[in-house]
Design an enzyme around this catalytic site. Structure first.
Site, short mmCIF file in Angstrom:
data_model
loop_
_atom_site.label_atom_id
_atom_site.label_comp_id
_atom_site.label_asym_id
_atom_site.label_seq_id
_atom_site.Cartn_x
_atom_site.Cartn_y
_atom_site.Cartn_z
N ASP A 170 3.78 5.85 6.07
CA ASP A 170 4.26 4.61 5.45
C ASP A 170 5.07 4.97 4.22
OD1 ASP A 170 2.00 5.59 4.17
OD2 ASP A 170 0.75 3.89 4.72
N GLU B 236 1.84 -2.11 3.11
CA GLU B 236 0.96 -2.89 2.23
C GLU B 236 1.06 -4.38 2.51
OE1 GLU B 236 -1.29 -1.74 0.47
OE2 GLU B 236 -0.73 0.31 -0.02
C1 LIG Z 1 -4.79 1.57 2.82
C2 LIG Z 1 -4.65 0.24 2.22
O1 LIG Z 1 -5.02 0.03 1.09
N1 LIG Z 1 -4.09 -0.70 2.99
C3 LIG Z 1 -3.95 -2.04 2.59
C4 LIG Z 1 -3.36 -2.79 3.74
C5 LIG Z 1 -3.00 -4.20 3.40
C6 LIG Z 1 -3.43 -5.17 4.45
C7 LIG Z 1 -2.97 -6.58 4.23
N2 LIG Z 1 -1.81 -6.70 3.43
C8 LIG Z 1 -4.11 -7.37 3.62
O2 LIG Z 1 -4.14 -7.54 2.40
O3 LIG Z 1 -4.98 -7.78 4.35
C9 LIG Z 1 -5.31 -2.61 2.22
O4 LIG Z 1 -5.33 -3.53 1.40
O5 LIG Z 1 -6.34 -2.16 2.72
#
Ligand SMILES: CC(=O)N[C@@H](CCC[C@H](N)C(=O)O)C(=O)O
Length: 383
Positions: A75, A134
């Protein structure tokens, strides 16, 4: 031939850390990556960009004796967080930071591209630099745009995420679901504001929003099987401008998470029911938006995960731990629903968590991380 060393990986990581950009706006990042990749271009490689997803980059290596196409994904986006590390290579973009380690992920992917440009792989290899992890679901956007069709379709897909809780350079994964599925929650509470001294004449969205947020905390504690678990967290709340004025509206955002799609559906249903009940009780309008379907649970393919674990455990030069499932989300989960594969953690040893403005990863993770991924890909191509 080894062409990748610690200094190179550190330089990529620091250069990229300086210029974090938000989902689908990673133009400077894209330019940096593309310039590096083009500098290594040769006859075995093709580089692809697409106007519909302009910050994405795909690189395909033709294998010497291909029996499959291996995919590797990184990413490239950052978070809307103002950095507080004080590092000499701190973010130069106000209010944006690589606080989830995507600078690390990109550095390793550049290392892989450089290495395989000098060491033609046995199988075909597609390296995908993905925007918008993200937010805005870049993985799903890419898949739905048909980026992984024909010779660009990996038969299996691999990716990593950094993990501050693990020692620097330690790899970790499991046979099963590594990360949760998530739904993004957006709530608008529409009342009717007025003077704070006359609460009986208003429809108070602050009281209703407070009640709603507390009621949402009962979703996990009262509706979800405690053995299975879940998360409802609110990360944004906005409303009002003066201590003595009740506003018309309150707006808040959060995330809803479960290790299974069934669990997520249940939680989303309860959230909608609670919102309807609180709206009725407060004689107020509540609009709930719950978006799911992109950040699906990150389900490792069982056969591939077992092979990865066996490989990692067999190597004296790789530190490996079997992982526990985590409530982190990842849109790599969407890609793994389409294409079998495995996601791994890479330890970066920090007391600050992912998404902290003070996250300061231990760069000694970079070289062992690169070496482990390169060895894994080469080992897989030999079997
Ligand atoms: C690894 C990490 O921190 N990923 C993010 C992914 C975001 C998912 C989405 N935007 C949400 O907020 O549900 C995370 O917050 O886990």
């Amino acid at each position: 031939m080894t062409v990748v060393n610690f200094e190179a990986l550190q330089q990529y990581r620091r250069d990229l850390h300086l210029i974090p950009e938000l989902a689908l706006e990673e133009h400077q990042t894209h330019a940096y990556l593309l310039e590096k990749i083009k500098s290594w271009q040769n006859d075995t490689m093709r580089i692809r960009t697409v106007p519909e997803l302009p910050t994405a980059i795909l690189v395909r290596f033709q294998g010497t004796d291909p029996k499959r196409t291996i995919g590797y994904r990184t990413d490239i986006d950052a978070l809307p967080i103002a950095e507080q590390t004080g590092l000499p290579f701190e973010s130069t973009h106000p209010g944006m930071m690589h606080a989830c380690g995507h600078d690390v992920h990109m550095s390793l992917a550049l290392g892989l591209v450089h290495y395989f440009s000098q060491n033609q792989p046995k199988d075909n290899l597609v390296v995908f630099f993905q925007p918008a992890e993200e937010a805005k679901s870049g993985g799903k956007l890419a898949y739905d745009l048909g980026l992984f069709t024909d010779e660009w379709r990996p038969d299996e897909f691999y990716g990593i995420h950094d993990q501050p809780d693990l020692p620097a350079g330690t790899l970790s994964t499991l046979d099963g679901t590594l990360f949760a599925g998530t739904a993004e929650l957006k709530v608008a509470v529409h009342g009717q504001g007025g003077h704070a001294a006359y609460p009986h004449l208003v429809k108070d969205p602050i009281v209703a929003a407070s009640e709603l947020i507390m009621q949402f905390q009962t979703v996990v504690s009262r509706s979800v099987d405690p053995i299975k678990g879940g998360v409802v967290s609110i990360g944004v709340i906005n409303g009002g401008q003066a201590n003595n004025v009740i506003p018309d509206d309150v707006y808040f955002e959060g995330t809803v998470r479960s290790m299974t799609r069934v669990g997520l559906d249940l939680m989303m249903k309860r959230i909608r029911q609670i919102a309807a009940g609180v709206a009725l009780a407060n004689d107020i309008t509540i609009d709930v938006s719950l978006e799911s379907g992109s950040y699906l649970p990150v389900e490792n393919n069982s056969a591939l995960a077992q092979q990865v674990i066996t490989f990692m455990q067999s190597r004296d030069d790789i530190d490996f731990e079997v992982a526990q499932p985590a409530m982190t989300g990842e849109d790599f989960g969407y890609l793994l629903q389409q294409i079998p594969g495995v996601m791994l953690w890479l330890g970066v040893n920090d007391t600050h968590s992912l998404h902290s403005p003070k996250l300061n990863i231990d760069e000694s993770a970079l070289l062992p991380g690169f070496e482990a991924l390169k060895s894994l890909i080469e080992w897989r191509m030999a079997h």
